[in-house]
Write a protein that holds these residues in place. Structure first.
Motif, PDB file in Angstrom:
ATOM      1  N   VAL A 168       0.852  -1.196   0.000  1.00 40.25           N
ATOM      2  CA  VAL A 168       0.000   0.000   0.000  1.00 40.25           C
ATOM      3  C   VAL A 168       0.885   1.244   0.000  1.00 40.25           C
ATOM      4  CG1 VAL A 168      -1.708   1.325   1.315  1.00 40.25           C
ATOM      5  CG2 VAL A 168      -1.898  -1.169   1.175  1.00 40.25           C
ATOM      6  N   THR A 169       0.523   2.214  -0.819  1.00 36.58           N
ATOM      7  CA  THR A 169       1.171   3.531  -0.803  1.00 36.58           C
ATOM      8  C   THR A 169       0.205   4.528  -0.199  1.00 36.58           C
ATOM      9  OG1 THR A 169       2.303   2.944  -2.859  1.00 36.58           O
ATOM     10  CG2 THR A 169       2.367   5.253  -2.199  1.00 36.58           C
ATOM     11  N   ARG A 170       0.693   5.348   0.717  1.00 39.20           N
ATOM     12  CA  ARG A 170      -0.163   6.294   1.426  1.00 39.20           C
ATOM     13  C   ARG A 170       0.243   7.745   1.157  1.00 39.20           C
ATOM     14  NH1 ARG A 170      -3.661   4.229   5.008  1.00 39.20           N
ATOM     15  NH2 ARG A 170      -3.479   2.012   5.485  1.00 39.20           N
ATOM     16  N   ASN A 171      -0.696   8.628   1.369  1.00 38.05           N
ATOM     17  CA  ASN A 171      -0.441  10.059   1.297  1.00 38.05           C
ATOM     18  C   ASN A 171       0.665  10.417   2.290  1.00 38.05           C
ATOM     19  OD1 ASN A 171      -0.539  12.889   1.691  1.00 38.05           O
ATOM     20  ND2 ASN A 171      -2.693  12.970   1.110  1.00 38.05           N
ATOM     21  N   ALA A 172       1.705  11.092   1.829  1.00 37.22           N
ATOM     22  CA  ALA A 172       2.862  11.387   2.678  1.00 37.22           C
ATOM     23  C   ALA A 172       2.932  12.850   3.078  1.00 37.22           C
ATOM     24  CB  ALA A 172       4.151  10.984   1.965  1.00 37.22           C
ATOM     25  N   GLU A 173       1.813  13.565   3.020  1.00 40.54           N
ATOM     26  CA  GLU A 173       1.834  14.967   3.421  1.00 40.54           C
ATOM     27  C   GLU A 173       1.948  15.110   4.935  1.00 40.54           C
ATOM     28  OE1 GLU A 173      -0.706  17.904   1.260  1.00 40.54           O
ATOM     29  OE2 GLU A 173      -1.846  16.079   0.903  1.00 40.54           O
ATOM     30  N   VAL A 174       2.515  16.225   5.339  1.00 40.93           N
ATOM     31  CA  VAL A 174       2.533  16.623   6.751  1.00 40.93           C
ATOM     32  C   VAL A 174       1.709  17.892   6.874  1.00 40.93           C
ATOM     33  CG1 VAL A 174       3.945  17.476   8.640  1.00 40.93           C
ATOM     34  CG2 VAL A 174       4.754  15.587   7.246  1.00 40.93           C
ATOM     35  N   GLU A 175       0.710  17.879   7.742  1.00 47.06           N
ATOM     36  CA  GLU A 175      -0.189  19.021   7.915  1.00 47.06           C
ATOM     37  C   GLU A 175       0.301  19.872   9.083  1.00 47.06           C
ATOM     38  OE1 GLU A 175      -3.422  19.354   6.414  1.00 47.06           O
ATOM     39  OE2 GLU A 175      -3.490  17.515   5.236  1.00 47.06           O
ATOM     40  N   LEU A 176       0.677  21.112   8.801  1.00 48.49           N
ATOM     41  CA  LEU A 176       1.126  22.026   9.855  1.00 48.49           C
ATOM     42  C   LEU A 176       0.375  23.338   9.750  1.00 48.49           C
ATOM     43  CD1 LEU A 176       5.012  21.661   9.888  1.00 48.49           C
ATOM     44  CD2 LEU A 176       3.426  20.800  11.585  1.00 48.49           C
ATOM     45  N   ASP A 177       0.015  23.876  10.878  1.00 48.75           N
ATOM     46  CA  ASP A 177      -0.551  25.221  10.931  1.00 48.75           C
ATOM     47  C   ASP A 177       0.493  26.114  11.578  1.00 48.75           C
ATOM     48  OD1 ASP A 177      -1.873  27.560  11.311  1.00 48.75           O
ATOM     49  OD2 ASP A 177      -3.692  26.660  12.142  1.00 48.75           O
ATOM     50  N   GLU A 178       1.262  26.805  10.738  1.00 46.95           N
ATOM     51  CA  GLU A 178       2.384  27.580  11.269  1.00 46.95           C
ATOM     52  C   GLU A 178       1.936  28.811  12.035  1.00 46.95           C
ATOM     53  OE1 GLU A 178       6.133  27.516   8.783  1.00 46.95           O
ATOM     54  OE2 GLU A 178       4.579  27.318   7.270  1.00 46.95           O
ATOM     55  N   ASP A 179       0.746  29.296  11.751  1.00 44.15           N
ATOM     56  CA  ASP A 179       0.253  30.437  12.516  1.00 44.15           C
ATOM     57  C   ASP A 179      -0.201  30.008  13.906  1.00 44.15           C
ATOM     58  OD1 ASP A 179       0.678  32.262  10.509  1.00 44.15           O
ATOM     59  OD2 ASP A 179      -1.215  31.774   9.526  1.00 44.15           O
ATOM     60  N   ARG A 180      -0.536  28.721  14.070  1.00 39.82           N
ATOM     61  CA  ARG A 180      -1.007  28.241  15.365  1.00 39.82           C
ATOM     62  C   ARG A 180       0.122  27.655  16.185  1.00 39.82           C
ATOM     63  NH1 ARG A 180      -3.779  22.791  14.770  1.00 39.82           N
ATOM     64  NH2 ARG A 180      -1.564  22.269  14.752  1.00 39.82           N
ATOM     65  N   ASP A 181       1.020  26.890  15.540  1.00 40.88           N
ATOM     66  CA  ASP A 181       2.033  26.150  16.285  1.00 40.88           C
ATOM     67  C   ASP A 181       3.138  27.081  16.759  1.00 40.88           C
ATOM     68  OD1 ASP A 181       0.932  23.531  16.077  1.00 40.88           O
ATOM     69  OD2 ASP A 181       1.512  23.506  13.971  1.00 40.88           O
ATOM     70  N   GLU A 182       3.399  27.061  18.050  1.00 40.38           N
ATOM     71  CA  GLU A 182       4.408  27.932  18.633  1.00 40.38           C
ATOM     72  C   GLU A 182       5.805  27.348  18.489  1.00 40.38           C
ATOM     73  OE1 GLU A 182       4.186  30.932  20.024  1.00 40.38           O
ATOM     74  OE2 GLU A 182       2.108  31.077  19.452  1.00 40.38           O
TER      75      GLU A 182
END
Length: 798
Positions: A345-359
């Protein structure tokens, strides 16, 4: 009939994904009037640094959002750099220059002919163009003139490329389809249509890959006494040896997972090999399904060597899945094994980041990397022999569509051929080895001179892998670290090797009391984890570590050394097209400019102040810098050639050409009679040779022993020609959502070398792939340009 199952994620075995990830965010044109927020960690010698919270900068939404067909990229944060000494350095009087326009060095305004209307269908589809690129890689594996193990290597590269394509590109298309994201890009196919065409073309390519391996490469390897064997082909002694290996190395870590109402369907990690097993009671009864994950901490192939009667060494490789399948009875004691099939199986390899939220960017990125293995599946590869009812169960439980399934005849996951390529010591079946040449200007004479002394004489352009990285760029950084007169070293680190001498030199410099500033791009796709480790290593040594700009990935390849010389400061610079990575510098073709030119030094000072502080600099002397200046600067220079007309010349060498504004400028140049030569290794959305549109445009792709990675730009002929090198490909992500830098090369010897290589690449007797206006690539015979450069640069130095 197989028992139904519930979905779930129960898998006691460690399922950390072998896939790699990329970050995501909102794509907008950068606003020159605002400065992105930043995240910085500042270290002190001998004392681990604690992260400081970044000061957030609220930016107004850009009025003209960029619409792209690619997965959007999320980038970095930095904070106030006043405490780390990155404020603008005072330039000596000789270095002060008038500030030019934001696009870079000012261009003479010439009248441009009125633009003709351009047809709607003037762009080739990006995703399908990428598949064409991977088809060219497959063509190299099919070439019988290529050494045998090199052909196997190209099959492994083809398979690895396709994995990444699905993890990133196909995953992005599926996300667009699911979320209904609008697409206004000219010539862009709807996601549904693209996915259908991708599935069709990928199936055909996989059939080609399997055929060339089964019918050409594997039989030829067998003739050379290199065999990939099945369990049934082993003799009794070999079977006994493999049974012992199974008991000692594999059996203890295997965990069969039943699927029934009490055991939900297990989580299948990305890119892992798995066995779908159907069993039932010895006395009959319903068929039951179980899954076994092939351990990823054992080799894919177990080596079994033997010597023939005439003394020849025979190398035999047994796939690990064959060994497990032969011992299923031990895993399902008392049960009858009905059938088993390999799948992946091949999976979506994106990383989801909210840079305005994450300190804290590092903590947020580590958290998302841990979640990465739960990305949705985008491809299911199965053995061609799989039964319909087992395939139906997998498709249902993985919640996939029929066009997501690829039936693969023969060996699954040919990336494993790297193990054979690296493990078989047969120089006669590989490309001849070579030792990169030391650039003549760095050669040690009777009286050794430092890199700095040589650069005070003139600029030096190095061409990797033909010129040694270790005796040029690496030596530059190492001498700077050891030189007591060096005050500061500033460097951008996008990717590097696991045992990086560049990082070691930076650590030594910091421990020696020098100011060391390193921008580590922790979101470099597929190298996030490694770069987090490097960032922390550098922090512990006392380096000032910066993670970059919010919304922008820092992709530029630049280094600045500040040195005290008598009663004034001199700056030494490196601007390159490739990473500070000693290992890939022997495989990737790249350029690097080493210079003590005051204007370049002043430009890099300004650029680092943008990257580490709150500078709003957008104009430079000898640099074009994205996101503000690269597209504009290139278009301005193309327009200059349009104004010149048939005597004009544009030559561009890049990895990808997708940006519509630049493509349209090249079309208009062709319509004005300008000769346009394009050397594009991968994706090309431009149609060459179309009457009244691109008659004067030629597009070539050079593939071979080395990965053509450099970005080179030439505008004009003769003494008026401008030459630029740098980090930027002509894509939306590079021009709008990355910090990229191009530097103008002015040294006569260096420009002559660039001219020589561009001429070689476009010569009529050079072998390459050529693109037609219909989007078809054709291979033309001729001399190998990489071999020609090896003979001219490396052999001449011996």
């Amino acid at each position: 009939m197989l028992r139904p199952a519930r979905t779930g994620h129960d898998d006691p075995v460690d399922e950390s994904s072998t896939g790699r990830s990329r970050s995501r965010g909102t794509a907008q044109r950068s606003d020159p009037a605002s400065t992105p927020a930043r995240t910085t960690r500042s270290g002190s010698t001998g004392t681990p640094a604690r992260a400081r919270r970044a000061t957030k900068v609220t930016r107004p939404a850009a009025p003209d959002p960029v619409t792209v067909s690619e997965v959007t990229v999320n980038e970095i944060t930095v904070e106030d750099s006043a405490t780390i000494g990155t404020t603008t350095e005072a330039a000596p009087a000789a270095e002060r220059r008038p500030v030019p326009q934001p696009s870079g060095p000012a261009e003479e305004a010439l009248p441009v002919p009125e633009a003709k209307p351009l047809p709607e269908d003037r762009y080739l589809n990006r995703e399908l163009s990428w598949l064409d690129f991977n088809a060219r890689v497959l063509t190299l594996a099919e070439d019988r003139a290529t050494p045998l193990l090199e052909r196997a290597k190209f099959l492994a590269i083809f398979a690895s490329n396709l994995d990444e394509f699905y993890m990133v590109r196909v995953a992005g298309l599926k996300r667009r389809l699911q979320t209904g994201l609008p697409v206004r890009r000219p010539g862009f196919l709807p996601p549904t249509e693209q996915l259908e065409q991708i599935a069709e073309q990928t199936s055909a390519l996989m059939a080609r890959q399997s055929r060339v391996f089964a019918e050409e490469i594997a039989p030829t390897m067998a003739e050379e006494h290199i065999h990939i064997v099945r369990w049934s082909e082993l003799d009794p002694a070999e079977r006994e040896k493999m049974r012992a290996s199974f008991r000692e190395q594999i059996f203890p870590v295997l965990t069969p997972l039943a699927v029934d109402p009490a055991h939900p369907f297990p989580y299948i990690s990305g890119l892992s090999l798995n066995l779908a097993v159907v069993v039932r009671e010895q006395d009959g009864g319903p068929e039951l399904f179980a899954r076994i994950k092939v351990p990823n901490n054992v080799p894919r192939f177990f080596a079994l060597d033997r010597v023939t009667r005439d003394g020849a060494r025979v190398m035999r490789f047994l796939p690990v899945e064959e060994l497990i399948a032969a011992h299923l009875g031990q895993l399902f004691s008392g049960m009858q094994v009905v059938e088993h099939h390999l799948f992946r199986v091949t999976r979506n390899a994106e990383v989801e980041l909210d840079e305005d939220r994450d300190e804290d960017l590092l903590q947020a990125l580590e958290r998302e990397l841990a979640r990465r293995r739960f990305g949705p599946p985008v491809r299911l590869e199965v053995a061609a022999s799989i039964s319909d009812h087992v395939l139906e169960l997998l498709v249902r439980e993985l919640d996939m569509d029929a066009h997501d399934v690829l039936r693969v005849p023969g060996l699954l996951d040919l990336t494993a051929l790297w193990q054979i390529y690296n493990g078989v010591d047969r120089p006669d079946l590989k490309d001849p080895p070579f030792v990169p040449a030391t650039h003549p200007h760095f050669a040690e004479g009777e009286t050794p001179r430092s890199v700095f002394a040589r650069l005070r004489d003139h600029d030096i352009l190095v061409h990797h892998p033909y010129h040694s990285f270790s005796t040029s760029v690496q030596r530059f950084i190492e001498q700077a670290a050891a030189d007591p007169n060096v005050l500061a070293i500033k460097l951008t680190l996008y990717r590097t090797s696991g045992d990086s001498p560049i990082v070691d030199a930076l650590v030594d410099a910091a421990e020696a009391g020098k100011q060391v500033v390193v921008l580590v791009e922790v979101k470099a796709r597929f190298d996030e984890k490694a770069n987090i480790g490097w960032a922390r290593t550098l922090e512990r040594a006392g380096c000032h570590v910066v993670y970059g700009l919010v919304g922008l990935k820092t992709h530029t390849k630049t280094a600045l050394v500040v040195r005290q010389e008598g009663n004034h400061i001199r700056r030494y610079c490196h601007v390159g097209t490739g990473n500070y990575h000693p290992k890939t510098a022997r495989l990737y073709e790249d350029y690097g400019l080493l210079t003590a030119d005051p204007e370049v030094g002043a430009d890099l000072t300004d650029l680092f102040n943008v990257l580490t502080g709150y500078s709003r600099q957008t104009s430079y002397r000898r640099l074009l810098v994205a996101p503000h200046g690269v597209r504009r600067g290139i278009v301005e220079r193309i327009n200059r050639e349009i104004a010149i007309g048939p005597e004009g010349l544009v030559q561009i060498k890049v990895n990808s050409l997708v940006d519509e504004e630049i493509i349209d400028s090249l079309y208009r140049a062709s319509q004005a009679g300008v000769r346009v030569d394009l050397i594009v290794r991968g994706i090309c959305a431009l149609r060459p040779g179309v009457p009244d549109l691109s008659d004067n445009i030629r597009v070539r792709s050079v593939l071979g022993r080395f990965l053509e990675h450099s970005r080179v730009f030439r505008f004009g002929r003769g003494a008026a020609a401008q030459y630029w090198i740098g980090s930027a490909d002509l894509m939306h992500r590079n021009l709008d959502r990355r910090v990229e830098a191009l530097v103008q090369v002015t040294d006569p010897a260096s420009t002559e070398e660039l001219n020589r290589v561009l001429t070689l690449m476009m010569s009529e007797d050079t072998g390459a792939f050529e693109l037609t206006g219909s989007g078809q690539w054709h291979r033309r015979p001729g001399r190998n340009p990489q071999e020609a450069l090896l003979r001219r640069i490396v052999d001449r130095a011996e």
